[in-house]
Write an enzyme that holds these catalytic residues in place. Structure first.
Site, PDB file in Angstrom:
ATOM      1  N   ASN A  45       0.838  -1.210   0.000  1.00 48.43           N
ATOM      2  CA  ASN A  45       0.000   0.000   0.000  1.00 48.43           C
ATOM      3  C   ASN A  45       0.868   1.253   0.000  1.00 48.43           C
ATOM      4  OD1 ASN A  45       0.651  -0.762   2.689  1.00 48.43           O
ATOM      5  ND2 ASN A  45      -1.072   0.343   3.536  1.00 48.43           N
ATOM      6  N   GLU A  47       0.365   5.326   0.704  1.00 48.14           N
ATOM      7  CA  GLU A  47      -0.531   6.381   1.178  1.00 48.14           C
ATOM      8  C   GLU A  47      -0.058   7.760   0.729  1.00 48.14           C
ATOM      9  OE1 GLU A  47      -0.929   5.588   5.392  1.00 48.14           O
ATOM     10  OE2 GLU A  47      -2.148   3.800   4.966  1.00 48.14           O
ATOM     11  N   ASN A  48      -0.884   8.768   1.045  1.00 50.64           N
ATOM     12  CA  ASN A  48      -0.601  10.122   0.582  1.00 50.64           C
ATOM     13  C   ASN A  48      -1.133  11.117   1.612  1.00 50.64           C
ATOM     14  OD1 ASN A  48      -1.448  12.675  -1.090  1.00 50.64           O
ATOM     15  ND2 ASN A  48      -0.026  11.538  -2.379  1.00 50.64           N
ATOM     16  N   ALA A  49      -0.448  12.259   1.752  1.00 51.11           N
ATOM     17  CA  ALA A  49      -0.861  13.287   2.707  1.00 51.11           C
ATOM     18  C   ALA A  49      -2.280  13.764   2.431  1.00 51.11           C
ATOM     19  CB  ALA A  49       0.105  14.467   2.664  1.00 51.11           C
ATOM     20  N   CYS A  56      -4.198   0.711  -2.472  1.00 53.59           N
ATOM     21  CA  CYS A  56      -4.081  -0.544  -1.723  1.00 53.59           C
ATOM     22  C   CYS A  56      -2.999  -1.438  -2.343  1.00 53.59           C
ATOM     23  CB  CYS A  56      -5.394  -1.305  -1.756  1.00 53.59           C
ATOM     24  SG  CYS A  56      -6.721  -0.569  -0.804  1.00 53.59           S
ATOM     25  N   GLU A  58      -3.170  -4.586  -3.066  1.00 57.97           N
ATOM     26  CA  GLU A  58      -3.696  -5.488  -4.100  1.00 57.97           C
ATOM     27  C   GLU A  58      -3.733  -4.795  -5.457  1.00 57.97           C
ATOM     28  OE1 GLU A  58      -4.928  -4.781  -1.149  1.00 57.97           O
ATOM     29  OE2 GLU A  58      -6.319  -6.283  -0.413  1.00 57.97           O
ATOM     30  N   CYS A  96     -10.335  -4.891   0.405  1.00 57.22           N
ATOM     31  CA  CYS A  96     -11.458  -3.947   0.445  1.00 57.22           C
ATOM     32  C   CYS A  96     -12.353  -4.160  -0.777  1.00 57.22           C
ATOM     33  CB  CYS A  96     -10.941  -2.508   0.490  1.00 57.22           C
ATOM     34  SG  CYS A  96     -10.385  -1.877  -1.108  1.00 57.22           S
ATOM     35  N   CYS A  99     -10.853  -3.264  -4.251  1.00 61.31           N
ATOM     36  CA  CYS A  99      -9.891  -4.266  -4.742  1.00 61.31           C
ATOM     37  C   CYS A  99     -10.599  -5.524  -5.226  1.00 61.31           C
ATOM     38  CB  CYS A  99      -8.878  -4.603  -3.651  1.00 61.31           C
ATOM     39  SG  CYS A  99      -7.732  -3.251  -3.333  1.00 61.31           S
TER      40      CYS A  99
HETATM   41  N1  THU Z   1      -5.361  -1.355   2.489  1.00 66.72           N
HETATM   42  C1  THU Z   1      -4.840  -2.194   1.544  1.00 66.72           C
HETATM   43  O1  THU Z   1      -3.687  -2.043   1.115  1.00 66.72           O
HETATM   44  N2  THU Z   1      -5.616  -3.208   1.088  1.00 66.72           N
HETATM   45  C2  THU Z   1      -6.907  -3.427   1.480  1.00 66.72           C
HETATM   46  O2  THU Z   1      -7.583  -4.264   0.900  1.00 66.72           O
HETATM   47  C3  THU Z   1      -7.457  -2.677   2.610  1.00 66.72           C
HETATM   48  C4  THU Z   1      -6.697  -1.486   3.044  1.00 66.72           C
HETATM   49  C5  THU Z   1      -4.541  -0.233   2.952  1.00 66.72           C
HETATM   50  C6  THU Z   1      -5.068   1.118   2.540  1.00 66.72           C
HETATM   51  C7  THU Z   1      -4.452   2.005   3.598  1.00 66.72           C
HETATM   52  O3  THU Z   1      -3.139   2.373   3.187  1.00 66.72           O
HETATM   53  C8  THU Z   1      -4.340   1.112   4.827  1.00 66.72           C
HETATM   54  O4  THU Z   1      -4.485  -0.215   4.361  1.00 66.72           O
HETATM   55  C9  THU Z   1      -5.385   1.393   5.876  1.00 66.72           C
HETATM   56  O5  THU Z   1      -6.644   1.358   5.342  1.00 66.72           O
END
Ligand code: THU
Length: 141
Positions: A45, A47-49, A56, A58, A96, A99
């Site tokens: 995964n 993320e970003n500010a 994600c 996946e 999620c 995905c």
């Molecule tokens: N996240 C995933 O990488 N995959 C998922 O299927 C669920 C959530 C990540 C997104 C975010 O960076 C962190 O988990 C918390 O939600």
């Protein structure tokens, strides 16, 4: 997929998880995606500010594979947990909804296997149909 192949996929997901960029949630996720021919593509995964642009693990793995021309997949292993958990995680991290829908685009829902794991030996497997029943795909258009 044999037990040994499943373990390898989980191992690769844990390896990819090490490169998770998750400074906001501190929830690190790794994924390892297997093609029909047996090649493995991984993702973590990012993320970003601004939060919204986050991706994600996946979908990172899928984008990586699709950009190489891959279109047919048989399984994905997903491992996620608190960033301080390194070798093993305490819970199963299910993909999620977004995905699951991306998987639906490239996989046969009754054949594609989603492996969620806490460690190489503690894992659960589900078909995409189980996690995304009555899904929407190109054949429904
Ligand atoms: N996240 C995933 O990488 N995959 C998922 O299927 C669920 C959530 C990540 C997104 C975010 O960076 C962190 O988990 C918390 O939600």
């Amino acid at each position: 997929m044999t037990e040994e192949e499943k373990k390898e996929l989980i191992r690769e997901a844990f390896k990819a998880r090490r490169n998770s960029y998750s400074p906001y949630s501190h929830f690190a996720v790794g994924a390892a995606l297997k093609t029909k021919e047996g090649k493995i593509y991984t993702g973590s995964n990012m993320e970003n500010a601004a939060f919204g642009p986050g991706v994600c693990a996946e979908r990172c793995a899928f984008a990586c594979a699709v950009k190489e021309g891959e279109r047919e997949f048989v399984a994905i292993a997903v491992v996620g947990g608190k960033a301080e958990e390194k070798e093993e995680v305490s819970d199963f991290a299910y993909p999620c909804g977004v995905c699951r829908q991306v998987m639906r685009e490239f996989a046969d829902p009754d054949e594609f296997v989603i492996v969620v794991a806490k460690s190489e030996t503690e894992a659960e497997s589900h078909t995409l149909s189980e996690l995304l029943p009555y899904g929407f795909g190109k054949e429904n258009m």
